[in-house]
Design a protein around this motif. Structure first.
Motif, PDB file in Angstrom:
ATOM      1  N   GLU A 177       6.222  -6.597  -3.032  1.00 40.87           N
ATOM      2  CA  GLU A 177       6.166  -6.877  -4.486  1.00 40.87           C
ATOM      3  C   GLU A 177       5.063  -7.894  -4.770  1.00 40.87           C
ATOM      4  OE1 GLU A 177       9.004  -6.945  -2.657  1.00 40.87           O
ATOM      5  OE2 GLU A 177       9.755  -5.010  -3.383  1.00 40.87           O
ATOM      6  N   ASP A 178       4.918  -8.888  -3.880  1.00 41.63           N
ATOM      7  CA  ASP A 178       3.830  -9.862  -4.057  1.00 41.63           C
ATOM      8  C   ASP A 178       2.470  -9.156  -4.023  1.00 41.63           C
ATOM      9  OD1 ASP A 178       5.686 -11.897  -4.028  1.00 41.63           O
ATOM     10  OD2 ASP A 178       5.150 -12.669  -2.039  1.00 41.63           O
ATOM     11  N   VAL A 179       2.327  -8.218  -3.074  1.00 39.37           N
ATOM     12  CA  VAL A 179       1.037  -7.509  -2.972  1.00 39.37           C
ATOM     13  C   VAL A 179       0.760  -6.766  -4.283  1.00 39.37           C
ATOM     14  CG1 VAL A 179      -0.266  -5.715  -1.753  1.00 39.37           C
ATOM     15  CG2 VAL A 179       1.238  -7.244  -0.451  1.00 39.37           C
ATOM     16  N   GLN A 180       1.798  -6.112  -4.799  1.00 38.97           N
ATOM     17  CA  GLN A 180       1.618  -5.386  -6.071  1.00 38.97           C
ATOM     18  C   GLN A 180       1.235  -6.348  -7.197  1.00 38.97           C
ATOM     19  OE1 GLN A 180       5.541  -3.038  -5.621  1.00 38.97           O
ATOM     20  NE2 GLN A 180       4.217  -1.755  -6.902  1.00 38.97           N
ATOM     21  N   ALA A 181       1.913  -7.505  -7.222  1.00 34.49           N
ATOM     22  CA  ALA A 181       1.625  -8.472  -8.296  1.00 34.49           C
ATOM     23  C   ALA A 181       0.176  -8.968  -8.199  1.00 34.49           C
ATOM     24  CB  ALA A 181       2.605  -9.650  -8.203  1.00 34.49           C
TER      25      ALA A 181
END
Ligand code: FAD
Ligand code: MLT
Ligand code: ZN
Length: 462
Positions: free
Chosen positions: A50-54
């Protein structure tokens, strides 16, 4: 924090770690090439998918280029950030997630070091077979992004053969899942294979499902001394006909000169012009007898002048050091590297032309030849003389690479066998891929990364 955009990044992604110290920018902004001065905006270290997506969504909003970063052992400048990009390091995403004994697969996060993948497979009594000297530092995500090869391709193939599924964050931040561990899947385009070797230009690999195989056979290692370049392929054929080869690697006396100066032990009393290190299955007497028969045949023909067979695991490792230590031993000379391939059948003719071209062009230079000769892959390293400036040396090397690229074009070979195109070989991509292919590549990039933010300027310009 100097750039206000970075505050918004942290606000939108509380799990993220950001580094902006000059030492970190320098450390994460370069790979093994050391040719470009690192100048990233910051280093983002996500702790989850999710961090990578953000991060990628933030990059879209602020039009910031993103450089995916694994172990930065790359040799083509693919992980270099020299233009204010955000480096997205996968190093915190480094765990094994799942082992499936029936499927014989291991699902891992992209930042897992290759050696940790080997160890995890071994703990389950299995093998992940892609292997090479950077195993301790490179990441599986980087291996996938470069379709890494290494010393066991002759037996097991490249990284491409070992990926059963991929999770990827595309250039717009969307999470995509390809192939999902299936062995058979004839349902249209195989995006997994498109991502393999895409050098971070289509998206960020966040997870991979790796195929595992039977544990390696008991094996022995043999070091052979050869009189000339010309007999190399004959020796290869003599060994390949008689035995199951696990590796077949070649190097020159100049490589031995550097690697022994760097601490590798040398088993012969004399030096020889060329060497081969080969590993072969030797679980029983038949395997060993086949190896001896191959060796004796080569000696009778005058193709081999001397040889030594490992009598223990420790000795096998010592023999391997002569080959695997070459890159480290050359690093202080900042070598200019060519990593080229042709079909194995074209290798004798190509070797002759390439050697004539290089020795004609660089009579005064220390040129170190080595490589995965059984895969048709040669590494040609030219060492920078101490009295030459960086610019002068680079200019000379680029001139010769231009000529080499023309020879490769005629041989239908590749300007990058396994290291990737990155920045280093970008000017020569068209010697290997024709205009229609490069146009298709641009179209694929546009589909995965509409704003062109994923590792821009690597592989090709927009
Ligand atoms: P990096 O250098 O960090 O990145 C390489 C490329 O992949 C960059 O374009 C980067 O943007 C991209 N990337 C990294 N992670 C991701 C991700 N998660 N998602 C999307 N893109 C990503 N290579 C071989 O093929 N065979 C060899 O035998 C070999 N031997 C080597 C020996 C030594 C001593 C050294 C230093 C290097 C060697 N290499 C070899 C080159 C290098 O190790 C490989 O290219 C390796 O696959 C790079 O992995 P990395 O994690 O270090 O990637
Ligand atoms: C190797 O085969 O050792 C590598 O690809 C590294 C290099 O070319 O230096
Ligand atoms: Zn290599």
């Amino acid at each position: 924090m100097t750039d206000p955009r970075l505050d918004t990044l942290l606000q939108s992604c509380p799990g993220l770690r950001l580094k902006t110290d000059p030492a970190d920018l320098e450390h994460y902004g370069r790979d093994w090439t050391r040719r470009w001065t690192p100048a990233p905006l910051a280093i983002a270290l996500p702790g989850s998918v999710e961090d990578v997506q953000a991060v990628v969504r933030w990059a879209n909003e602020h039009k910031v280029a993103v450089v995916p970063s694994g172990g930065r052992t790359g040799l083509s400048g693919g992980a270099v950030a020299a233009n204010g990009e955000l480096v997205l390091s996968l190093e915190r995403l480094n765990k094994a997630l799942d082992f499936n004994a029936v499927d014989r697969t291991l699902t891992v996060q992209a930042g897992m070091p290759l050696e940790a993948v080997h160890n995890a497979a071994r703990e389950h009594g299995l093998l992940y077979p892609v292997d090479f000297a950077a195993r301790g530092s490179c990441s599986i995500g980087g291996n996938i992004a470069t379709n890494a090869g290494g010393i066991r391709v002759i037996r097991y193939g490249n990284t491409r053969e070992w990926i059963a599924g991929l999770k990827v964050v595309a250039g717009n931040g969307e999470l995509l899942e390809f192939n999902k561990g299936l062995i058979k899947n004839s349902s249209g385009y195989d995006f997994r294979q498109l991502l393999i070797g895409s050098e971070g230009t289509l998206g960020i690999v966040v997870e991979a499902t790796l195929k595992l195989t039977d544990p390696p056979p008991a094996s022995n290692v043999m070091l052979l001394a050869l009189p000339s370049f010309e007999v190399l392929m004959q020796v290869f054929s003599a060994f390949r006909e008689r035995m199951q080869l696990e590796a077949f690697e070649f190097f020159t006396d100049r490589a031995v000169h550097h690697v022994t100066a760097h601490g590798a032990p040398y088993p012969f009393a004399e030096t020889y012009p060329y060497y081969v290190v080969t590993e072969y299955a030797a679980a029983d007497e038949a395997g060993e007898a086949a190896a001896l028969a191959a060796f004796e045949h080569c000696m009778e023909q005058g193709w081999v002048l001397d040889g030594v067979i490992s009598a223990s695991e420790a000795q096998a490792q010592q023999l391997w050091r002569l080959r695997e230590g070459i890159t480290e031993s050359l690093a202080r000379y900042r070598p200019y590297k060519n990593d080229v391939s042709v079909r194995i059948s074209a290798m004798p003719a190509f070797l002759e032309e390439a050697q004539a071209l290089i020795s004609g062009a660089y009579p005064q230079f220390d040129v170190v030849w080595f490589g995965h000769i059984g895969d048709g892959n040669l590494h040609i390293n030219v060492l920078k003389p101490e009295d030459s400036s960086d610019a002068e040396f680079l200019g000379q090397c680029e001139q010769v690479t231009k000529l080499l690229a023309q020879v490769l074009h005629r041989f239908h070979g590749s300007i990058s066998a396994e290291h990737g195109i990155g920045l280093v070989k970008k000017p020569y991509l068209s010697s290997t891929r024709d205009a229609a292919e490069i146009a298709l590549m641009r179209g694929v990039k546009q589909a995965f990364d509409p704003l062109g933010l994923m590792n821009p300027g690597k592989l090709f310009d927009r």
